[in-house]
Scaffold this active site. Sequence first.
Site, PDB file in Angstrom:
ATOM      1  CE  LYS A 108      43.785  31.330  40.789  1.00  0.00           C
ATOM      2  NZ  LYS A 108      43.708  32.746  40.469  1.00  0.00           N
TER       3      LYS A 108
ATOM      4  CG  ASP B  94      36.381  42.758  46.575  1.00  0.00           C
ATOM      5  OD1 ASP B  94      37.522  43.149  46.886  1.00  0.00           O
ATOM      6  OD2 ASP B  94      36.143  41.959  45.642  1.00  0.00           O
ATOM      7  CG  ASN B  95      36.423  44.158  42.145  1.00  0.00           C
ATOM      8  OD1 ASN B  95      36.955  45.154  41.677  1.00  0.00           O
ATOM      9  ND2 ASN B  95      36.986  42.974  42.140  1.00  0.00           N
TER      10      ASN B  95
ATOM     11  CD  GLU C  34      38.801  46.837  45.766  1.00  0.00           C
ATOM     12  OE1 GLU C  34      39.969  46.497  45.531  1.00  0.00           O
ATOM     13  OE2 GLU C  34      37.826  46.229  45.269  1.00  0.00           O
TER      14      GLU C  34
END
Lengths: 639, 639
Positions: free
Chosen positions: B230, B364-365, B393
């Site tokens: 990205k 994370d997640n 998270e």
Amino acid sequence: MVQDVRPATPHGYPAKALVGDTVPVSANVFRDGHDVIAAQVELRRGDLVVCRARLEHLGNDEWRGPVRATEPGPHQLVVMAWTDRYATWAHKAAVKLAARQDVSVEIAEGLVLLREWQALVGHEVPPVVAHALAMLADEAADEPSRVNPALAAGVAHALSGPLLATDLTTATVELWVDRRRAGVGAWYELFPRSSGGLRGAAAQVPRLAGLGFDVLYLPPVHPIGRTFRKGRNNSLDAGPEDPGSPWAIGSEEGGHLALHPDLGDFDDFDHLVRTAADHDMEVALDYALNCSPDHPWVREHPEWFYHRPDGSIAYAENPPKKYQDIYPLNFWPPDERDRQALWEACREIFDFWADRGVRIFRVDNPHTKPFAFWEWVIGRLHRERPDLVFLAEAFTRPKVMARLAEVGFSQSYTYFTWRTAQYGPEGLRTYVEELAGGPLADYMRPNFWPSTPDILSGPLRNGPPAAFALRYVLAATLSPLYGVYSGYELYENEPASPDNEEYMWSEKYQLCERDFDRPGSLSPLFAAVNSLRRRHPAFSRLQGVHFHGSDNPNVMAYSKTSEDGRDVVLMVVTLDPHSAQQANLRLDTAVLGAPGDRPFVVRDELSGEQYTWGANPYVRLDPFRRVAHALVPVPAAEA
Amino acid sequence: MVQDVRPATPHGYPAKALVGDTVPVSANVFRDGHDVIAAQVELRRGDLVVCRARLEHLGNDEWRGPVRATEPGPHQLVVMAWTDRYATWAHKAAVKLAARQDVSVEIAEGLVLLREWQALVGHEVPPVVAHALAMLADEAADEPSRVNPALAAGVAHALSGPLLATDLTTATVELWVDRRRAGVGAWYELFPRSSGGLRGAAAQVPRLAGLGFDVLYLPPVHPIGRTFRKGRNNSLDAGPEDPGSPWAIGSEEGGHLALHPDLGDFDDFDHLVRTAADHDMEVALDYALNCSPDHPWVREHPEWFYHRPDGSIAYAENPPKKYQDIYPLNFWPPDERDRQALWEACREIFDFWADRGVRIFRVDNPHTKPFAFWEWVIGRLHRERPDLVFLAEAFTRPKVMARLAEVGFSQSYTYFTWRTAQYGPEGLRTYVEELAGGPLADYMRPNFWPSTPDILSGPLRNGPPAAFALRYVLAATLSPLYGVYSGYELYENEPASPDNEEYMWSEKYQLCERDFDRPGSLSPLFAAVNSLRRRHPAFSRLQGVHFHGSDNPNVMAYSKTSEDGRDVVLMVVTLDPHSAQQANLRLDTAVLGAPGDRPFVVRDELSGEQYTWGANPYVRLDPFRRVAHALVPVPAAEA
């Protein structure tokens, strides 16, 4: 992940339901990630699946679906959840179609699902499904909005079930189902000795059935001890004619398996049970594990009692009070074989009377016996007799009452007897909302009694007839189970002393003559309210109660709503038996199914009168005329 | 009967506590009948009894007593209850004495108890006990009131313990004890690449330690994929200089066990960890189970990923959004051996970095991976490394967040980021009371973040410096755990678009240069508030928060109280960053330990100013001057 299935009890005992009731089963269901999940519940009875329902997502990962039992006995609620691979696929495909993205991968994935389904069911994909997928594939290219919604629903129906699931998870809880009388009924308590014995009690049955009662509850019918027998008003010096307390069970004429000779013989008992049955009533017996010093067990099984250091058997005490006429049982005698023998003997009492047609027992003071005993004996009895009903007479602390309900009691006496105000932490609203709306509602069924032979309290003490009327209406319309004690209809209101809740000339220690046909008695109200309860299914469940606003704490307004929402009755009751009270109500018209913005007509089911009401009606209740309205909305066409 | 022991989780997982905290253990304790019961709690670590305390009856069968852990690791709370035969006896004897009844049986029973006790302890009855009983016997006859209370207490102490119990019942729950940093700490998040890599991050440590931060949290430090990388602002076309998102982990340079070459090497990493330790800080690493298409696992273990019907590996999607730069892992590959290998590889990442001195992981997640994986991996790691701390998270639904905390996460991100109003179901008061007072408090530790690299929300969006100040003060004083993301002190406030919560020029996709020494930054407030937190133990626990009344919803007043009640700080915070707000507070002076009926002096710990206040002080907060008071009562002698 399936967790927190309800109905349930806090410590893993079976929750309770009634035959015929729709039981809303709820659970928290979720999984990691974003895939779509589905869930269903099965009500099982052993290997038999009694019914099955899909659960609906209510939001916040809370799911719900209904089951209904058809027979009493032990059941399991099995909640299953799985990743709905079809719905997950369909959601993804639909969003991509809407965004005009390429769905060739989704079409390939859909075909994989279909082939799996085909392999599992062992026959061809239904043409409708294959056709829908083909259309999806065809149309995706240029005109996604034209996918036929009916065909899409067909696909969903065929593929969304647990068949394709690769991650089925389940959670199972036990549910005990009782016959309906365990949860709905009007009880009437009478001492047969005051009615001329068992035959006399049988002679009362037609009158009581006519008034709409369902259960005739008898205090103990066994021989009564002579040693330390109590006289009138609980005096220590009984005269030769004093009959003694029926709870001082046992004499040389027998114990818990015998009838008091003054009451009649087993033919008379059978006649009473049959007469009740002929009138659609039932006899409930008192189960009181007390022994008088003359009980045969004292002689035959001294090891079942407590002993003092001098070897004598200990009588019951709650110092400084002494109950010399009662020997408590020791449920944990030192020798395990004695324990087993005692528990079996206690169990045998239930079986003995159940063999004689008794299916309801009112259990005296269960909180002074071990929880383990009740769990064992009720479980043991229910294995062969799932129609037995046990009412716990435990006027004790909240956690003890809850535990007794958890371990198996079908019903429980309550604090209703002392809840007389509308508002506040000790008020009726708080209490009824706790019973009907909290976790207790899953397993404790309250039985509301305005008074008992032990308890004359609140406004009934020296109270006017209106006090008896209003407390009766509250009990009978707030709870599907309620009871009254013989003499209530005659306003017997004299306390034994200011210091306790006993009656003067208590029937526990003497016979009472009563003229139930006396004009002005409460019997017509019994008949009217019991009829109201039978006509309106709203009164057959504890849930569905809603309290409406009132600007006068002495006027209480609450509605009851049936399970299907089609039956609603609004009760307006005065709490003041002495003077007229007026109030402006704030009705939650949506709960009543009434318009909120224009007048509507209600009919008082007790008086037949009609009123035109709005959301804030003015009411005035003069206790010398009436203590309550029972209002139902009148359809506009009839008004 | 011992039930409902707390702290506990709803589904049997261990509750949580911190080393050094006094943990109030509560249970419902009762038995049948009227005998007196006693209860105690033991905190055990395997066979070791760490501490033991008698439980006190609070009423309604609720009992409570304190324990305190000294080491991290798995513990058990064992609550024991028994019939206190001595107290039962003493109660009976005392009531009878008071009523001048015969107590000869009680004296005999007392001697039986004493003899039993003597046999058990294997030596003589202590003279004090024997003497007391003799006195009781002597005096009972004519003057019961003269029984010596001190002697009676001596008897009670000797005989009331579990030694004589014949009916000891226990209930055991698991308690996980963490080191204090798991529950108390100020976090600071920075992207090392914006600071010049790991050496640059190390150079920031003295500044951050000086501001009072405890934890330096780094987003992933691993190689970043090139495929579908990205570009700035999440664009699909990265230029050759665009660094990519650190969460797109893995390239030909390595995966989760490698360092991004631009950040430095393992020497640099070790230097950073050592520098943090030298400043009493810790490094927290990001644990993100994402793989870029270039991750070595994709090549070495294609069986750990999802495959599309054409055989290609599926990238992450939340249709219509596509994350082509990330391949999600399949935690349930068809072959069980593959599952085991994948889970072990994921576990190995933790161990690898823990071996390099990292003891805190921000995960994370976690809600997109199976609960079963977290339960296994955290349990497995904690067996050998009880000092590891895991922050979840999971910005997801309440029940999923609770479940992650139940199965083992030490801390959790929260909804604080979106709770900006004082009142209402979505307000700060409701939320903090739920976290600090409800069942969650036993096992979920909130970590409050005003913003994260993903979330710029509420008053911070295009917000003035005061918005950043007040949200910071709330986070840092409402929760013992809080964190800020680098750039917060410079008021970075530009949203990427009105439609999402991303930052414009998000650091996730590019490097950000910042001048932390810029005048007017929020750093002095960081230092002042972190110092306040360290000086006042009241801020070290979530419990002990109390909201006071305010007639202005934009002015919030709450106090925090330490465990021992000796430290109390009253926070008064404006919720309006734009204009001055004034309010009349309604202080619960009893909570503050302040007089309710006369003025008292308070000192603002942030400004040093003193005020003379009453129970209803007037306050005015001008956000251009200050956003909060932190008030402590000044002893009258110092005022």
